[in-house]
Structure formats: C-alpha cells, structure tokens
Design an enzyme around this catalytic site. Structure first.
Site, PDB file in Angstrom:
ATOM      1  N   CYS A 194       0.792  -1.239   0.000  1.00 17.72           N
ATOM      2  CA  CYS A 194       0.000   0.000   0.000  1.00 17.72           C
ATOM      3  C   CYS A 194       0.822   1.285   0.000  1.00 17.72           C
ATOM      4  CB  CYS A 194      -1.019   0.001   1.126  1.00 17.72           C
ATOM      5  SG  CYS A 194      -0.843  -1.253   2.365  1.00 17.72           S
ATOM      6  N   ARG A 233       6.936 -11.283   5.188  1.00 18.42           N
ATOM      7  CA  ARG A 233       6.443 -11.088   6.548  1.00 18.42           C
ATOM      8  C   ARG A 233       7.073 -12.141   7.440  1.00 18.42           C
ATOM      9  NH1 ARG A 233      -0.023 -10.267   5.155  1.00 18.42           N
ATOM     10  NH2 ARG A 233       0.314  -8.585   3.653  1.00 18.42           N
ATOM     11  N   GLN A 244       1.427 -10.961  -3.931  1.00 14.74           N
ATOM     12  CA  GLN A 244      -0.012 -10.707  -3.955  1.00 14.74           C
ATOM     13  C   GLN A 244      -0.407 -10.118  -5.302  1.00 14.74           C
ATOM     14  OE1 GLN A 244       0.259  -7.934  -0.595  1.00 14.74           O
ATOM     15  NE2 GLN A 244      -1.264  -9.208   0.442  1.00 14.74           N
ATOM     16  N   ASP A 253      -2.031  -7.558  -5.918  1.00 11.35           N
ATOM     17  CA  ASP A 253      -2.478  -6.500  -5.028  1.00 11.35           C
ATOM     18  C   ASP A 253      -2.934  -5.268  -5.794  1.00 11.35           C
ATOM     19  OD1 ASP A 253      -3.043  -5.359  -2.652  1.00 11.35           O
ATOM     20  OD2 ASP A 253      -0.980  -5.097  -1.984  1.00 11.35           O
ATOM     21  N   HIS A 256      -4.979  -1.255  -5.288  1.00  9.16           N
ATOM     22  CA  HIS A 256      -5.569  -0.241  -4.414  1.00  9.16           C
ATOM     23  C   HIS A 256      -6.419   0.686  -5.249  1.00  9.16           C
ATOM     24  CE1 HIS A 256      -2.234  -1.791  -2.001  1.00  9.16           C
ATOM     25  NE2 HIS A 256      -3.032  -1.552  -0.996  1.00  9.16           N
ATOM     26  N   LYS A 289     -13.986  -5.038   6.355  1.00 15.38           N
ATOM     27  CA  LYS A 289     -13.468  -5.811   5.229  1.00 15.38           C
ATOM     28  C   LYS A 289     -14.350  -7.007   4.895  1.00 15.38           C
ATOM     29  CE  LYS A 289     -10.641  -8.775   8.168  1.00 15.38           C
ATOM     30  NZ  LYS A 289      -9.342  -9.368   8.439  1.00 15.38           N
ATOM     31  N   HIS A 332      -8.180  -1.542  -0.246  1.00 16.19           N
ATOM     32  CA  HIS A 332      -7.150  -2.557  -0.521  1.00 16.19           C
ATOM     33  C   HIS A 332      -7.910  -3.765  -1.039  1.00 16.19           C
ATOM     34  CE1 HIS A 332      -4.308  -0.735   2.534  1.00 16.19           C
ATOM     35  NE2 HIS A 332      -5.460  -0.264   2.941  1.00 16.19           N
TER      36      HIS A 332
END
Length: 658
Positions: free
Chosen positions: A357, A386, A404, A406, A408, A487, A533
């Site tokens: 992000c 992570r 990911q 991913d 946004h 979420k 997200h």
RNA sequence: GCUGGCGUGGCUCAGGUGGUAGAGCGGGUGACUCGUAAUCACCAGGUCGGGGGUUCAAGUCCCCCCGCCAGCACCA
C-alpha cells in the site's frame, strides 16, 4: 398448561412439565424410540430435559445432522471419564470438551503428557464405558453446590463464574462416578456411542488465550454407524494424498529449503508454468477492468513505514535491513565480525515491504488528483515478506515471502459501493473459473479502531449492500475488521477442510489520513479519497497451493505444466513421433517427446504419475494413417484420431480453461 | 511463539536391548525394439539435520540449536 408446536404447525398440550421422550411418544411409538434429542425454541436439548414452558419443537433423530453433535458431545464425556480412570481422578483436571464440525475433543490438564501411542489404551477404556451402557443423567444444581462439587477443578470453577446469573447450572452424570459441568445435551446412555475413534493429541491454550496454561487436547470423532466412521477415515486418508506439499514434490512444482530459510518458496520449472499462466490471465483481467499496472521497490526506508503506521502496528512481522557505513580497513578479511552497537545505531534502516500500500500511495501522491480522475485503480504483483511465527508456516499456504495480486482503489465516498461490487464480480469470476468452494465473511468494527463512526457505518453498509445486491451468502464476524476499516474476507478450503483467506476487500480510512491524500472536488475544495485494498487471489503461493489440493494435482489442461506427451511404441517410430511433436509445438502446446527406450506401458505409467492430461501413442498403425492414439488422463483411451482433430480438441479445451 | 511427535542416500522407507548403515524407486551404463500404469543386468550415491556430551565404542543414550508435522495462539 403447556402447548408444544410441532414443525407441521400442529399442537400438543400437556398438563404439566413434559419431555422430548414423552412428546415423541405421543406422536409415534417409533419416534419415541428413535428420538435422540430435540431443538426446542432453537435450543438443543436431550430427551429427558424437563420442558416447563410452551414452545416450538423439532425432534431430532439419527437422520438429522444435529444428532451427531449430541453423539459427539457425549463421546467427549466418555473420553473424559476414561482419562480420569486411567490417569487418576485427582490428577486429571478437566477443561472443556465440546463437539466440533468433524468430531469432538476434550482438554485435560494432567502431570504426564499423553502421546498418540496412548490413544488405543484410552479408546479401550472408552469401550468399557460404552459396553457398560452407563446413563447420562442431567441434574440442575445451585451455584453453591456446584462450587462445592468442583472445588478441586479450577477450570470448571472458572467456567462456573462465567455462567450468567439468570442461567440454570446443570451437571451431567455419566454412571455413578463421573459428572461434568455441562449444559448438554447428551444421548441417553453410553451404549449408543458405538462408532468412535481418537485421532490425535495436541496442545491448546486454556480458553484459547496464549497467556493461559496450555492443556492437552485429545481429538476424536464419532458416528452412528461403524460404516460412516470408516468412510470418514478413508476420506481423511484420501484427502491427505491431495496435500499440496506431497504433490508439489511428486509433480516437481516447488520446494522450500532449510538452508535458504523457512517459508521461502522456490518455483521449479513446472510450478513456474502454472504460476505464469495464472499471472498472465489475472493481469489481462485487471487491465480489462480498468486497473493500471505499476511496480514498486522491495525495500523502502523505515521512516516511510513509520508514516504508514506499519512500524508501530506491524514491526513484529517485518524484516529490517540496516545500511551500515563499513570501516573497510578494520573489516578487511574479517567479514564475519558482527555489527557493533555503534554501527547499528548509526545505520540507516530500510524495511522489506510486508505490504504494497505505501508504494501505491506514493504514486497516487505524485500529482494533484481531480475528482474526474477517480476512481484510480493501481495494480501490482507485489512480492512481500512477513516474519510469520514459525509454528504457523505451512507449505505454500502460509509462507514468509509471497506475491499478492495486489491493488488499491482510490475513490470518492459516493463511488465506494460500485467499486466494491466491481471487485466482487472479479472475485466471483476467479472462483468460478477454478470452481473453488469458499466462505464469505464481513469483518466489522473492532474494539480498537480509527476513523469516525459515521465513516465506519457508511463503509460497512457499502460492503453489505454490495454483497446483498449480488445475492451472496455471507457471515458477519463482529469485531473482525481491521483497525483501519471494515473488510470482506473470502476463505477457500483446503483438502481437509481447513479455511484459508484468499480474496480480500478492505476499506481503509487510516492511510489516506496518514499520507494526507487528497483530490480536488467539483467545488475546488480538497477532499479525502477513500481507499480500498483488494486482492483477488490473495497470495499467489497460497492460491496455487489451494489449487493443487483442489485439483489433486490433475490441473486443467490450460494450467498443466506438460499438456501432452508423445509416446512412440519403439525407436522405429521416432521419426513419426517427432513429426507429431513438431505439429503440436507449432500450435504452442506444451508437449514432450518420450524418446527414452522402454515399453509403452512404462512410458504411460510415467506420464500418468506426472498427471499429464494427454498421451499420444504412435506406432505402426498411426504412422500408416497419419493419426495419433489418444489416451486422456481423465477419460482413458479415446482411440485413434487425425492429428488435426486432436489439435482442435485440445486447443478448445485450453481456450475454455477446461 | 507454545505443547507433543518426527528428522537415515535425489524420493519413500528398514535399521530389538549402543559396536563404525540396508532396500525399493530414481540416476548412469549396456542389452532388449517393445502397443495403453513398472523389461533385464551392472554401476555410482548416505556417516545418519547441526553442535556438544556420556561411553573403549552412538544413527541408536543425554543436552542445546535448526527444520518438518499436528493442534493451539498469531494471521492490522
């Protein structure tokens, strides 16, 4: 006067207190015999529980799924009694012992540790209790009496404390020498628990809190019939063969090395093909849906993560990189010397990104955004790292480095619902393409949160509305939202039914604030955009892990690392086999030629074990007629066909993602 | 991270009570030229996850570490 309403709407009346057994007897003698318990005003009760008020009832027999819950809960008590007998009544402190979706467990605190080798002995003792046909007897008692009865059972006392004042305290006897604090219900007697098995032992924190003592949990399962139990156990065995860690090795898809670090995945050529196919599809799909592709760095200054808040909220899970000015003279030939305290203090710290992000936000901020620009949708295959706790790592499903899909979305509040729906549609496209089973959960405002209640309500409503309008079933998990916003999480099931979060849609009020994101609205004022997200697959590693288990390694043709293997009957037909191979190669089929010496049966076996969708056998006949004999992994021997016919078939299959 | 279990050639696995490791598959070589899940023969591979200790002697016993498995906790 008590009035009992049956499911068909008819009513029975009783002068005074009654029970399920009596009610069932009024309906039919056979039902009286078969009744296991009942659902009374939504509450599960057993056949002897006194019914003192009017209400709706549904009697439960072995045919109803609820009856298994009663059976298993009873099995848990039998287990507890057996363990007390074997390990000493005084020494064994009981935790809780409920039924679960697949079976039951009981938590014990005892001085010695139970191992799996001890399970048969415990089972034997349970058998004895079953044979003795001991009765489960419900007894309502006062709190004072309960405290007295459980004075040596600290866990039970604690449970007792948490029973609401207005609730009746009950204990259940099993025979004359065992009782347990329990709200029931149970079967009539232990003789009904015929088909059970203990499966495993593991530690489990008291009350699920890691600050508490760890108890020993014994897992088991029970069914009404031996046959059902056996079927369940075979199913479990079969499921284990689908384990992606096993198949990953067999099919040569990926590996993880102790020497490289736990949770770090190496994709072998076969696995890489699957990954590439999926990535290419997902990437095109993103473009089609109005996302712009971006790339961001893997490490960024620690200060950036302080702005984003990750440093405060997430540093336990982050990898950090110190950048040190080395004194080369001093270190010459001495690289092994660890960093000194001074060096660490003077170091510039970078962090390996655990999320994408902040990178996307920086790009958003790179210019002034107008309300006309919104929504802006950025997308990246973002590789993150992570530091997950060691005990939680699991093959591809829980790793320390993953990528990911991913994205946004930066939008105006009034665009939020539509954006969420767009993402949902995309997620559904993915889930149906791969025919995956899933569970949808909405996470609402947790105890600790940021943002106004108004914003939370708006966003939560947007999520629920979006789901409703699309007609999805979902669960609301109160307080499960992120501290920065509500979420939707979508969990996909693995081979043995464990749930793993995949697709996710998260509204965020926090980061736009922290990074002071703005857009210029119609009225010329700077306004705060909403940020979403979202990941469609979630982690590619996890997603492929789940796919491996879902397909049991037999991938649809478009994903299969090798789609076709050409098998010449002997060296004599190598030339023709080569010709066939070239034709397929030309058509961009992932084809291999098995030109090693060996019998046809052996080559077929190799291809079968590698779960290759198609085997083309070519020999004398095929060479003469210009055909190939097609053996499908799924459908078996399909006989001879023209090469062009086979090509049409397989190309269509690939195109349709079958 | 916690509790318990496990860690032997590339893979799957044998190795009672301690005396310096075996098999099958796979790999290499050769023979066979073969029709829908395993052709035959020969050869090369391990010092037993890592470190320390006990012992005349440890894969086998003890301790520490690493990793894996199950579950729990964690998974903004």
């Amino acid at each position: 006067m008590i009035e009992i309403e049956l499911p068909d709407g008819s009513k029975l009346t009783f002068e005074k207190e009654t029970s399920v057994k009596e009610i069932a007897g009024r309906i039919a003698k056979s039902l009286e015999k078969n009744a296991i318990g009942a659902l009374f005003d939504g509450e599960l009760i057993d056949i002897h529980t006194p019914i003192t008020k009017s209400g709706k009832i549904r009697i439960i027999t072995q045919k109803d799924s609820e009856s298994l819950e009663i059976l298993r809960h009873s099995a848990a008590h039998i287990l507890a009694k057996a363990v007390k007998r074997l390990y000493g009544r005084e020494k064994v402190k009981l935790g809780i012992g409920p039924a679960t979706e697949e079976g039951f467990y009981y938590d014990f605190d005892l001085p010695v540790s139970i191992s799996e080798e001890d399970l048969p002995e415990i089972e034997k003792e349970m058998e004895n209790i079953v044979k003795a046909k001991e009765f489960f007897r419900r007894e309502e008692i006062t709190r004072e009496k309960a405290k007295e009865l459980f004075k040596d059972d600290p866990y039970k006392l604690e449970l007792l404390e948490s029973i609401p004042e207005d609730e009746t305290v009950t204990i259940y006897w099993l025979g004359e020498d065992f009782f347990d604090l329990c709200r029931g219900p149970h079967v009539e007697h232990s003789g009904m628990v015929k088909a059970f098995k203990l499966l495993s032992v593991a530690g489990a924190y008291w009350r699920g809190d890691s600050r508490n003592k760890m108890l020993q949990r014994v897992y088991g399962t029970a069914f009404w019939k031996k046959k059902e139990l056996d079927e369940y156990l075979t199913r479990l065995e079969e499921a284990k063969k689908r384990d992606h860690r096993v198949l990953g090795k067999q099919l040569d898809l990926f590996s993880i090395y102790e020497e490289a670090g736990p949770g770090l995945v190496f994709w072998h050529p076969n696995g890489a093909i699957i990954r590439r196919e999926i990535e290419e599809w997902v990437e095109k799909e993103h473009e089609r849906r109005g996302y712009q592709r971006i790339y961001t760095p893997h490490i960024m200054k620690a200060d950036l993560w302080k702005i984003s808040g990750h440093y405060d909220f997430y540093k336990e899970n982050m990898f950090f990189v110190p950048v040190v000015e080395h004194d080369e003279e001093e270190r010459l030939g001495n690289e092994e010397v660890p960093l000194t305290c001074e060096e660490i203090e003077k170091a510039h710290w970078y962090a390996v990104k655990p999320m994408n992000c902040p990178g996307h936000i920086l790009i958003y901020k790179s210019q002034v955004r107008s309300y006309r620009d919104l929504p802006i949708r950025f997308f990246e295959f973002g590789t993150v790292h992570r530091y997950e706790k060691s005990g939680s790592l699991h093959g591809l499903l829980r790793v320390r480095g993953f990528t990911q899909d991913d994205g946004h979305i930066f939008c105006r509040p009034d665009q939020l619902k539509e954006e969420i729906q767009g993402v949902l549609d995309y997620v559904m496209e993915l889930l149906t393409t791969f025919k995956l089973d899933y569970v949808m959960n909405i996470g609402t405002k947790p105890e600790k949160y940021i943002g106004t209640d108004e914003a939370w309500d708006h966003a939560t409503e947007a999520l629920i509305d979006a789901l409703k309008e699309r007609g999805f079933e979902y669960n609301i998990v109160e307080g499960d939202g992120a501290f920065y916003g509500p979420k939707i999480d979508i969990a996909v099931l693995d081979a043995i039914g464990r749930k793993w979060d995949g697709p996710t849609i998260q509204v965020d009020f926090n980061l736009p604030e922290r990074f002071d994101l703005t857009y210029v609205d119609k009225d010329g004022q700077k306004k705060r955009p909403v940020m979403v997200h979202r990941a469609i697959m979630g982690s590619i590693e996890r997603f492929i892990g789940l796919l491996i288990e879902h397909y049991a390694g037999l991938f649809p043709t478009w994903l299969a690392p090798t789609q076709v293997v050409v098998i010449p009957v002997s060296d004599r037909y190598l030339d023709y086999a080569d010709e066939v191979y070239a034709r397929l190669k030309e058509a961009k089929i992932r084809v291999r030629l098995d030109d090693e010496s060996g019998k046809v049966g052996y080559k077929i076996r190799k291809a079968e074990l590698m779960k290759i969708p198609y085997m083309l056998i070519v020999g004398e006949k095929e060479q003469q007629s210009g055909t190939v004999s097609v053996r499908s992994k799924r459908e078996g021997n399909l006989g001879a066909m023209e090469i062009s016919v086979f090509l049409d078939k397989i190309l269509n299959e690939i195109k349709e993602k079958l």
